[in-house]
Write a protein that holds these residues in place. Structure first.
Motif, PDB file in Angstrom:
ATOM      1  N   ALA A 139       0.906  -1.164   0.079  1.00 57.45           N
ATOM      2  CA  ALA A 139      -0.041   0.052  -0.145  1.00 57.45           C
ATOM      3  C   ALA A 139       0.791   1.278   0.038  1.00 57.45           C
ATOM      4  O   ALA A 139       0.602   2.031  -0.762  1.00 57.45           O
ATOM      5  CB  ALA A 139      -0.936   0.209   1.250  1.00 57.45           C
ATOM      6  N   ILE A 140       1.887   1.392   0.713  1.00 55.00           N
ATOM      7  CA  ILE A 140       2.719   2.406   0.988  1.00 55.00           C
ATOM      8  C   ILE A 140       3.535   2.484  -0.524  1.00 55.00           C
ATOM      9  O   ILE A 140       3.712   3.666  -0.952  1.00 55.00           O
ATOM     10  CB  ILE A 140       3.894   2.102   1.936  1.00 55.00           C
ATOM     11  CG1 ILE A 140       3.270   2.703   3.247  1.00 55.00           C
ATOM     12  CG2 ILE A 140       5.033   3.374   1.932  1.00 55.00           C
ATOM     13  CD1 ILE A 140       4.008   1.997   4.503  1.00 55.00           C
ATOM     14  N   VAL A 141       3.958   1.319  -0.975  1.00 52.99           N
ATOM     15  CA  VAL A 141       4.473   1.591  -2.426  1.00 52.99           C
ATOM     16  C   VAL A 141       3.658   2.113  -3.587  1.00 52.99           C
ATOM     17  O   VAL A 141       3.760   3.197  -4.177  1.00 52.99           O
ATOM     18  CB  VAL A 141       5.269   0.218  -2.695  1.00 52.99           C
ATOM     19  CG1 VAL A 141       5.679   0.206  -4.345  1.00 52.99           C
ATOM     20  CG2 VAL A 141       6.384  -0.167  -2.015  1.00 52.99           C
ATOM     21  N   GLY A 142       2.542   1.610  -3.413  1.00 49.81           N
ATOM     22  CA  GLY A 142       1.286   2.134  -4.095  1.00 49.81           C
ATOM     23  C   GLY A 142       1.017   3.586  -4.132  1.00 49.81           C
ATOM     24  O   GLY A 142       0.897   4.456  -4.924  1.00 49.81           O
ATOM     25  N   VAL A 143       1.023   4.114  -2.911  1.00 50.96           N
ATOM     26  CA  VAL A 143       0.752   5.297  -2.595  1.00 50.96           C
ATOM     27  C   VAL A 143       1.951   6.443  -3.233  1.00 50.96           C
ATOM     28  O   VAL A 143       1.762   7.535  -3.678  1.00 50.96           O
ATOM     29  CB  VAL A 143       0.804   5.912  -1.021  1.00 50.96           C
ATOM     30  CG1 VAL A 143       0.932   7.067  -0.609  1.00 50.96           C
ATOM     31  CG2 VAL A 143      -0.770   5.239  -0.562  1.00 50.96           C
ATOM     32  N   TRP A 144       3.314   5.831  -3.079  1.00 46.95           N
ATOM     33  CA  TRP A 144       4.333   6.688  -3.797  1.00 46.95           C
ATOM     34  C   TRP A 144       4.279   6.394  -5.164  1.00 46.95           C
ATOM     35  O   TRP A 144       4.471   7.497  -5.787  1.00 46.95           O
ATOM     36  CB  TRP A 144       5.624   6.054  -2.933  1.00 46.95           C
ATOM     37  CG  TRP A 144       5.920   6.634  -1.705  1.00 46.95           C
ATOM     38  CD1 TRP A 144       5.540   6.006  -0.589  1.00 46.95           C
ATOM     39  CD2 TRP A 144       6.806   7.577  -1.297  1.00 46.95           C
ATOM     40  NE1 TRP A 144       5.898   6.857   0.315  1.00 46.95           N
ATOM     41  CE2 TRP A 144       6.864   7.832   0.095  1.00 46.95           C
ATOM     42  CE3 TRP A 144       7.559   8.699  -2.241  1.00 46.95           C
ATOM     43  CZ2 TRP A 144       7.390   8.827   0.536  1.00 46.95           C
ATOM     44  CZ3 TRP A 144       8.320   9.464  -1.363  1.00 46.95           C
ATOM     45  CH2 TRP A 144       8.418   9.684  -0.004  1.00 46.95           C
ATOM     46  N   VAL A 145       4.242   5.468  -5.730  1.00 50.68           N
ATOM     47  CA  VAL A 145       3.975   5.208  -7.142  1.00 50.68           C
ATOM     48  C   VAL A 145       2.838   6.014  -7.751  1.00 50.68           C
ATOM     49  O   VAL A 145       3.049   6.806  -8.739  1.00 50.68           O
ATOM     50  CB  VAL A 145       3.742   3.752  -7.614  1.00 50.68           C
ATOM     51  CG1 VAL A 145       3.373   3.600  -9.108  1.00 50.68           C
ATOM     52  CG2 VAL A 145       5.396   3.130  -7.296  1.00 50.68           C
ATOM     53  N   PHE A 146       1.724   6.015  -7.108  1.00 48.91           N
ATOM     54  CA  PHE A 146       0.430   6.998  -7.467  1.00 48.91           C
ATOM     55  C   PHE A 146       0.717   8.324  -7.550  1.00 48.91           C
ATOM     56  O   PHE A 146       0.694   9.078  -8.583  1.00 48.91           O
ATOM     57  CB  PHE A 146      -0.746   6.656  -6.889  1.00 48.91           C
ATOM     58  CG  PHE A 146      -2.001   7.123  -7.352  1.00 48.91           C
ATOM     59  CD1 PHE A 146      -2.758   6.853  -8.428  1.00 48.91           C
ATOM     60  CD2 PHE A 146      -2.445   8.437  -6.640  1.00 48.91           C
ATOM     61  CE1 PHE A 146      -3.767   7.517  -8.967  1.00 48.91           C
ATOM     62  CE2 PHE A 146      -3.561   9.016  -7.176  1.00 48.91           C
ATOM     63  CZ  PHE A 146      -4.240   8.473  -8.377  1.00 48.91           C
ATOM     64  N   SER A 147       1.321   8.687  -6.628  1.00 50.25           N
ATOM     65  CA  SER A 147       1.876  10.294  -6.214  1.00 50.25           C
ATOM     66  C   SER A 147       2.918  10.570  -7.382  1.00 50.25           C
ATOM     67  O   SER A 147       2.831  11.674  -7.847  1.00 50.25           O
ATOM     68  CB  SER A 147       2.083  10.548  -5.121  1.00 50.25           C
ATOM     69  OG  SER A 147       1.188  10.245  -4.069  1.00 50.25           O
ATOM     70  N   SER A 148       3.968   9.654  -7.545  1.00 49.28           N
ATOM     71  CA  SER A 148       5.006   9.910  -8.408  1.00 49.28           C
ATOM     72  C   SER A 148       4.404  10.068  -9.867  1.00 49.28           C
ATOM     73  O   SER A 148       5.044  10.834 -10.626  1.00 49.28           O
ATOM     74  CB  SER A 148       5.883   8.969  -8.324  1.00 49.28           C
ATOM     75  OG  SER A 148       6.478   8.769  -6.992  1.00 49.28           O
ATOM     76  N   LEU A 149       3.559   9.139 -10.338  1.00 50.32           N
ATOM     77  CA  LEU A 149       2.862   9.085 -11.709  1.00 50.32           C
ATOM     78  C   LEU A 149       2.335  10.542 -11.944  1.00 50.32           C
ATOM     79  O   LEU A 149       2.274  11.231 -12.781  1.00 50.32           O
ATOM     80  CB  LEU A 149       2.045   7.951 -11.922  1.00 50.32           C
ATOM     81  CG  LEU A 149       2.966   6.775 -11.920  1.00 50.32           C
ATOM     82  CD1 LEU A 149       1.584   5.515 -12.084  1.00 50.32           C
ATOM     83  CD2 LEU A 149       3.491   6.681 -12.964  1.00 50.32           C
ATOM     84  N   ASN A 150       1.421  10.990 -10.851  1.00 59.23           N
ATOM     85  CA  ASN A 150       0.833  12.385 -10.949  1.00 59.23           C
ATOM     86  C   ASN A 150       1.898  13.314 -11.034  1.00 59.23           C
ATOM     87  O   ASN A 150       1.668  14.315 -12.017  1.00 59.23           O
ATOM     88  CB  ASN A 150       0.115  12.509  -9.798  1.00 59.23           C
ATOM     89  CG  ASN A 150      -1.092  13.608 -10.004  1.00 59.23           C
ATOM     90  OD1 ASN A 150      -1.284  14.211 -10.867  1.00 59.23           O
ATOM     91  ND2 ASN A 150      -2.012  13.939  -8.883  1.00 59.23           N
ATOM     92  N   VAL A 151       2.775  13.241 -10.388  1.00 61.52           N
ATOM     93  CA  VAL A 151       3.870  14.254 -10.391  1.00 61.52           C
ATOM     94  C   VAL A 151       4.595  14.410 -11.711  1.00 61.52           C
ATOM     95  O   VAL A 151       4.816  15.454 -12.313  1.00 61.52           O
ATOM     96  CB  VAL A 151       4.808  14.567  -9.182  1.00 61.52           C
ATOM     97  CG1 VAL A 151       5.931  15.473  -9.265  1.00 61.52           C
ATOM     98  CG2 VAL A 151       4.178  14.876  -7.869  1.00 61.52           C
TER      99      VAL A 151
END
Length: 170
Positions: A139-151
């Protein structure tokens, strides 16, 4: 007449510098206090094994880490703006990108924390099988990946439009 204008200009510039230093001090001192507190809490959350093996504390560490980085970057950007230092386009872009990334991680981590608590309250018998350290890390990796993709999407769009306008000016 010109001497009066010069002395008046020097006084204004000196006062502006004093105001910058005072306003920077007013914001920097509390920021340093909060950074110290956050650093102490981050150290505490990594020093005990019970904190490293419980999903809610792992999520709390992720949230606190993102907030600490966001606080440090915001203070750095404020000081750079108060001093009036101009940054190069890539350096400013990287600092802004990291600031946006940590800004988007915090609400998503709060959502994951809420889901974890929801599972603990509504499904107490299945909580230990649903909420594991492995699932929390995913879940933490998913949060970081999702936020990174947005940025990353914002950065790519910024670069595309920047170069299109640059070509139009040539």
């Amino acid at each position: 007449m010109s001497n009066a204008n010069l002395s008046q200009t020097n006084i204004t510039v000196g006062r502006g510098l004093l105001e910058r230093v005072l306003f920077s001090t007013v914001t920097t001192v509390p920021c340093c206090v909060f950074l110290f507190i956050n650093g102490t809490m981050l150290f505490t959350l990594r020093s005990k094994t019970v904190f490293c093996e419980t999903s809610r504390y792992i999520l709390l560490f992720n949230l606190l880490f993102a907030d600490t980085v966001q606080l440090a970057l915001s203070q750095l950007l404020y000081i750079l703006a108060a001093v009036g230092l101009r940054l190069t386009y890539p350096l400013c872009g990287v600092l802004t990108m990291l600031s946006n990334l940590t800004n988007e991680i915090s609400p998503l981590t709060l959502v994951v924390m809420s889901v974890e608590r929801y599972v603990a309250v509504c499904y107490p018998l299945r909580h230990s099988t649903l909420v594991t350290i492995r699932n929390t890390e995913v879940a933490i990796v998913g949060v970081w990946v999702f936020s990174s993709l947005n940025v990353l999407t914002k950065v790519i769009l910024l670069l595309i439009f920047h170069f299109k306008t640059w070509r139009a000016w040539r």
